[in-house]
Write a protein that holds these residues in place. Structure first.
Motif, PDB file in Angstrom:
ATOM      1  N   ALA A 124      -1.180   6.996   6.497  1.00 44.50           N
ATOM      2  CA  ALA A 124      -2.215   6.185   7.162  1.00 44.50           C
ATOM      3  C   ALA A 124      -3.598   6.500   6.603  1.00 44.50           C
ATOM      4  CB  ALA A 124      -2.171   6.438   8.665  1.00 44.50           C
ATOM      5  N   THR A 145      -3.818   4.690   3.327  1.00 43.19           N
ATOM      6  CA  THR A 145      -3.873   3.232   3.512  1.00 43.19           C
ATOM      7  C   THR A 145      -5.255   2.771   3.954  1.00 43.19           C
ATOM      8  OG1 THR A 145      -1.522   3.143   4.076  1.00 43.19           O
ATOM      9  CG2 THR A 145      -2.894   1.291   4.795  1.00 43.19           C
ATOM     10  N   HIS A 146      -5.864   3.517   4.860  1.00 44.93           N
ATOM     11  CA  HIS A 146      -7.147   3.089   5.447  1.00 44.93           C
ATOM     12  C   HIS A 146      -8.347   3.778   4.797  1.00 44.93           C
ATOM     13  CE1 HIS A 146      -5.001   0.894   8.575  1.00 44.93           C
ATOM     14  NE2 HIS A 146      -4.277   1.968   8.818  1.00 44.93           N
TER      15      HIS A 146
END
Length: 699
Positions: free
Chosen positions: A566, A569-570
């Motif tokens: 995560a 991804t962000h």
């Protein structure tokens, strides 16, 4: 309205009698005719028979509306009150001249001050300085002045005021001149007399707090009706309200202005849930001030209070000759905060003997029998209210033409006036058809309404349970800002700060990026909650940065791997992984904000996902004791759950202690803008904050 806050320097007490009943009034800037405001002020004084001396002041004229006109206030002789109706550029000089001439009260109606930008704010600040340095009390600027039907003084510079004002015991204090006039006009139309209207405008000197303090000692005032746009000098305002309540005055308030909840949404859940109206209602409820939501309700509630209609509780008896009206009123009563309990068996039996047909109950359908026998209502009301089952009665009537109104309504109004519990009458208005009804209602000895909903709303306001008055919040020790107070702390830093001030938080450990997560987990009781902390990210679950119920090392490893994905991804900046022992129990939110008017406020409500689903919250001024915190909890809709619904145990005492500690922290930390503890988990033993955010004030 955006006026500067009134200075808190020592000022002479307001001479209310001198303001409302001056022996002489000068109108500076007076002009002939009524097309302009200066002429209208004099015309109103002449029209209403003002008994004192009127002095027009204007160097352009020798006479105004038949009165000798003088060139300056210095030529006016002794003057108690001066109305200043000149251009904004001349107001300061004229006000200085009035003060030099010994004028006790100056009413500046002219606009163009703090509501007009920096130059206007500077001019208004100078008006404040004139008041403080000379002792002359200044009302305004940007106001519509003062009127007192009791004293026969109508000096307002507007023609949009009822021609025949009724003297009464309701004093209207309004920050808006136009809305203040609307209140008086509505009151007059429904037969409610007013003691006075005082429009304060921008409050450069005389403000609402001054007036409420003075009205506490006014023998002509029983009700103070407030129309507010903002509260200046909040502490003085609350002290004034307390003084008025101690003197036996009733207060009803309408506060307008867009809620600032949107502006506070950056302060997390608590900020978004705490708009200015929520805070105002909370503080006013603590001080036993009735708060309403419309101008009509302001007048309606003032009417009930002036007549002494103060039900002991919310139990309402609905009576009507129309079955449909009975059902309508009963349905609407609950929305107004009223209950409609059933008749007890004894009352029902007694009423059954009186009724030729129909079934006695609550609501009580009189059927058409009352039209043929209007005296029946008196007997039935006497019987229905003979016990102690009801706190108020609504007699709800349909639309009646002149024939039925003249024959039936006087008997019904007399019966309502003779009841042993507070009773109001409503009869739907239908224009010209019900003109006779409305005429009879206006002369009634009981409060009357031209629609059922208005009657219920007003009754609901005055029937709200009174809270025991809280003592004034006491000073608390200061909470010095930690090293990170210049910016928002991470969750772990926020919790360490809270724990340092006695607020219970979950047992947890922070693992730095790249650290031994499994080693840290070995020292904690499972199951665990794992959170990936990232710079600038508050709502971690939305990004998949929270994992719960972790019992095995494999589950912990899987959570760490998902966090890493995560973060990539962000494109986040990781701060560390927070491991905590998972708590179980009921979820509540505890937090608070620093209101710009009333200071720190603590909040408690339904927490976790319920915070987003429905509004269930209670506010109080900080600090609160643990006992006061428990009283807050009992005001929540989720209280039955906390109180042991279906045998579940929750440590309410521990939760109350946590709330109290948060409130003291807010009271002592003036650098704190808001606190957000969501959720706090309340278990069978103990209550702990499992998530927390501290928002720092901008300086």
């Amino acid at each position: 309205m955006t006026a500067d806050t009134v200075a808190t320097a020592s000022r002479p007490a307001l001479d209310l009698a001198g303001l409302l009943a001056p022996r002489s009034i000068a109108v500076v800037g007076a002009s002939p005719g009524v097309d302009r405001h200066p002429g209208r002020a004099i015309a109103n004084l002449l029209r209403t028979g003002y008994p004192g001396r009127i002095v027009p002041v204007n160097p352009k004229y020798r006479e105004v509306l038949g009165l000798p006109c003088v060139p300056s206030i210095a030529d006016a002789g002794p003057v108690d009150t001066a109305y200043v109706l000149v251009g904004a550029d001349r107001v300061l000089d004229v006000t200085r001249q009035c003060a030099a001439a010994g004028v006790a009260h100056v009413v500046v109606c002219t606009s163009g001050f703090a509501e007009e930008g920096a130059a206007g704010r500077a001019a208004q600040a100078e008006l404040s300085r004139i008041a403080r340095s000379t002792g002359t009390r200044i009302v305004g600027p940007n106001c519509i002045g003062v009127l007192s039907p009791v004293d026969g003084v109508i000096a307002t510079p507007t023609l949009n005021i009822a021609q025949h004002l009724l003297p009464g015991s309701v004093t209207v204090v309004s920050q808006s001149g136009g809305m203040g006039v609307n209140v008086v006009n509505l009151a007059t139309a429904r037969g409610l007399g007013t003691r006075a209207l005082i429009s304060v405008g921008n409050e450069c000197d005389v403000d609402v707090a001054d007036l409420v303090t003075a009205l506490a000692g006014d023998p002509h005032t029983s009700v103070i009706a407030l129309f507010l746009e903002q509260v200046r000098r909040a502490d003085a305002f609350v002290a004034a309200v307390r003084a008025a309540r101690d003197a036996g005055k009733h207060l009803v308030a309408l506060k307008v202005g867009a809620s600032d909840a949107a502006a506070r949404s950056s302060l997390g859940h608590t900020g978004a849930m705490t708009g200015s109206h929520d805070v105002f209602r909370t503080v006013m409820a603590e001080e036993d001030v009735h708060v309403v939501d419309s101008l009509e309700a302001l007048v309606d509630v003032a009417d009930l209070l002036s007549r002494g209609v103060l039900p002991r509780g919310d139990r309402l008896l609905v009576v009507s000759p129309s079955g449909g009206e009975c059902s309508y009123a009963a349905d609407r009563a609950e929305a107004a905060g009223l209950s409609v309990p059933p008749l007890d068996a004894e009352r029902a039996d007694q009423l059954r003997r009186l009724m030729r047909f129909g079934t006695p109950g609550n609501p009580l359908d009189l059927t058409g029998a009352v039209i043929g026998d209007p005296a029946l209502l008196r007997r039935m009301l006497d019987e229905a209210t003979a016990g102690d089952a009801f706190d108020a009665v609504l007699v709800a009537l349909p639309t009646w033409s002149a024939h039925d109104a003249e024959r039936l309504l006087p008997v019904i109004l007399d019966a309502a006036a003779a009841t042993r519990v507070p009773t109001v009458v409503s009869s739907w208005s239908a224009g010209a058809m019900t003109a006779t009804v409305e005429r009879l209602l206006q002369t009634s000895r009981v409060p009357t309404f031209t629609d059922t909903d208005a009657a219920l709303r007003a009754l609901g306001v005055v029937a709200r349970p009174r809270r025991p008055r809280r003592p004034a919040p006491q000073p608390v020790g200061t909470a010095p800002p930690p090293a990170w107070a210049g910016s928002a702390p991470t969750e772990d830093a926020a919790k360490r700060f809270l724990a340092g001030h006695g607020v219970a938080v979950a047992r947890e450990v922070l693992v730095a990026p790249g650290g031994d997560v499994l080693g840290a987990a070995a020292g904690l009781r499972r199951p665990l909650v794992a959170k990936q902390l990232c710079v600038g990210i508050e709502h971690k679950s939305d990004l998949g940065l929270v994992a719960v119920g972790l019992r095995t090392d494999d589950e912990v490893r899987a959570a760490v791997e998902s966090f890493a994905a995560a973060v990539d991804t962000h494109h986040l900046q990781p701060h560390g992984i927070l491991l905590a022992e998972q708590a179980t129990g009921a979820e509540v939110i505890v937090g608070g904000v620093r209101d710009p008017d009333f200071g720190p406020m603590v909040l408690v409500g339904a927490g976790g996902v319920l915070t987003e689903v429905f509004s269930d919250r209670v506010l109080a001024r900080c600090p609160v004791t643990a006992d006061e915190a428990q009283a807050m909890l009992r005001g929540l809709r989720i209280w039955p759950v906390l109180d042991g619904y279906r045998g579940a145990r929750h440590d309410v005492a521990a939760l109350a202690e946590l709330i109290s500690r948060v409130s003291h922290l807010l009271a002592g930390g003036d650098w704190i803008a808001a606190l957000d503890l969501n959720p706090v988990i309340v278990g069978a033993t103990g209550a702990v904050a499992v998530d927390a955010a501290v928002h720092v004030r901008e300086v």
